[in-house]
Enzyme design. Sequence first.
Site, mmCIF file in Angstrom:
data_model
loop_
_atom_site.group_PDB
_atom_site.id
_atom_site.type_symbol
_atom_site.label_atom_id
_atom_site.label_comp_id
_atom_site.label_asym_id
_atom_site.label_seq_id
_atom_site.Cartn_x
_atom_site.Cartn_y
_atom_site.Cartn_z
ATOM 1 N N ARG A 102 113.537 -70.852 17.692
ATOM 2 C CA ARG A 102 113.171 -70.293 16.368
ATOM 3 C C ARG A 102 114.463 -70.081 15.605
ATOM 4 O O ARG A 102 115.354 -69.343 16.065
ATOM 5 C CB ARG A 102 112.428 -68.963 16.537
ATOM 6 C CG ARG A 102 112.349 -68.181 15.233
ATOM 7 C CD ARG A 102 111.376 -67.023 15.279
ATOM 8 N NE ARG A 102 110.011 -67.496 15.306
ATOM 9 C CZ ARG A 102 108.952 -66.738 15.028
ATOM 10 N NH1 ARG A 102 109.113 -65.473 14.726
ATOM 11 N NH2 ARG A 102 107.738 -67.237 15.076
ATOM 12 N N HIS A 129 106.177 -74.476 10.962
ATOM 13 C CA HIS A 129 105.744 -73.626 12.076
ATOM 14 C C HIS A 129 104.593 -74.342 12.797
ATOM 15 O O HIS A 129 103.441 -73.922 12.751
ATOM 16 C CB HIS A 129 105.297 -72.262 11.537
ATOM 17 C CG HIS A 129 105.245 -71.188 12.575
ATOM 18 N ND1 HIS A 129 105.585 -71.394 13.901
ATOM 19 C CD2 HIS A 129 104.882 -69.875 12.499
ATOM 20 C CE1 HIS A 129 105.438 -70.261 14.568
ATOM 21 N NE2 HIS A 129 105.014 -69.330 13.752
ATOM 22 N N GLN A 132 102.129 -72.491 15.312
ATOM 23 C CA GLN A 132 101.151 -71.639 14.641
ATOM 24 C C GLN A 132 99.990 -72.485 14.118
ATOM 25 O O GLN A 132 98.823 -72.127 14.293
ATOM 26 C CB GLN A 132 101.821 -70.889 13.480
ATOM 27 C CG GLN A 132 100.875 -69.993 12.708
ATOM 28 C CD GLN A 132 100.342 -68.835 13.547
ATOM 29 O OE1 GLN A 132 101.113 -68.087 14.141
ATOM 30 N NE2 GLN A 132 99.025 -68.682 13.615
ATOM 31 N N ASP A 219 99.949 -65.737 3.939
ATOM 32 C CA ASP A 219 101.162 -65.396 4.694
ATOM 33 C C ASP A 219 101.974 -64.440 3.811
ATOM 34 O O ASP A 219 101.717 -64.335 2.607
ATOM 35 C CB ASP A 219 101.933 -66.706 4.983
ATOM 36 C CG ASP A 219 103.211 -66.503 5.783
ATOM 37 O OD1 ASP A 219 103.374 -65.450 6.418
ATOM 38 O OD2 ASP A 219 104.070 -67.427 5.770
ATOM 39 N N CYS A 259 98.802 -65.898 9.828
ATOM 40 C CA CYS A 259 99.670 -66.134 10.988
ATOM 41 C C CYS A 259 100.175 -64.832 11.591
ATOM 42 O O CYS A 259 100.526 -64.792 12.760
ATOM 43 C CB CYS A 259 100.827 -67.029 10.579
ATOM 44 S SG CYS A 259 101.741 -66.419 9.145
ATOM 45 N N ARG A 287 97.471 -68.829 20.117
ATOM 46 C CA ARG A 287 98.873 -69.232 20.263
ATOM 47 C C ARG A 287 99.186 -69.467 21.746
ATOM 48 O O ARG A 287 99.840 -70.431 22.110
ATOM 49 C CB ARG A 287 99.823 -68.138 19.719
ATOM 50 C CG ARG A 287 99.778 -67.910 18.219
ATOM 51 C CD ARG A 287 100.376 -69.068 17.427
ATOM 52 N NE ARG A 287 101.738 -69.393 17.827
ATOM 53 C CZ ARG A 287 102.833 -68.784 17.358
ATOM 54 N NH1 ARG A 287 102.739 -67.850 16.442
ATOM 55 N NH2 ARG A 287 104.043 -69.151 17.758
#
Length: 301
Positions: A102, A129, A132, A219, A259, A287
């Site tokens: 990340r 991402h 996700q 988001d 998310c 996830r």
Amino acid sequence: MEHLLKLQDLTEKEILSILNLADQLKYERKNNIQKEYLKGKKLGMIFQKSSTRTRVSFEAGIYELGGYGLFLSSNDLQIGRGEPVQDTARVLSRYLDCIMIRTFEQKEVEDLAKYGSIPVINGLTDYAHPCQVLADLMTIREIKGSFKGLKLAFIGDGNNMANSLMAGCVKVGMDFAIACPKNYLPDEKLTAWAKENGNVLITENVNEAIEGADVVYTDVWASMGMEKEREERYRAFSKYQVNAEAMSHANSDAMVQHCLPAHRGEEITEEVFEGHAGEIFEEAENRLHVQKAVMVTLMKK
Ligand code: CP
Ligand code: NVA
């Protein structure tokens, strides 16, 4: 499939095969069927940004598969003191079986894959991402039964989540719409590709994007690393909220995805969030399953 760097790199078949395996792993876990698909395999997890879901789901996931996860904070690695990613990649490839990273720049993830000799998984960059969105697609298919004919509307910033959702929707044949301020559009090159290959709408109008949507997604207004722009962003995004009025333009059985982490009262109201909490936390759980499927796919070879 050698790496998971961004969803555009995957074929629809590869995405569906990950989702099918994730469904199987979810079933096995619920029924206490423990299979050590990755016995003895080692996953390095490099974090240059904070995380709750990504860190814990990868660490729990590799453990459940019979392997071992090493949490590597960039504050403690030499990479945090400027050691080039090309060298880090070649060193870690000699110790580990897979790296999850990340970070900020997509290029760093791509370079890790280029210079290393083990699979690399993008655990979030400013650009994408993919983990996700694989979990989101898994959740959508679980709840809606299939992707065909569905429309996903994203309300908010055109950055990592919007980019990956746009790519993911196009790959599986869902329509994609985004409502965002004109200075916060998704990546230009990706948008051009998405428009050529799918049904994509970009608008500044929330109601227009949400009209007839089956999935409404949002988001945060200020992503990690953008904290300094907070005030300016809060002004630009104040109308980009998923609330009851906006939801009234979606299909009556529309689901809501986020998310997480969520900022209630900003990008989503408490009422809409709690009204759809079941779907949102299923998404967070997924996830774990989907990343286990990604790790098995990449490391089993
Ligand atoms: N959604 C997500 O990636 O959460 P974290 O930042 O907690 O990992
Ligand atoms: N856009 C958010 C996503 C967090 C999972 C961020 O980058 O901070």
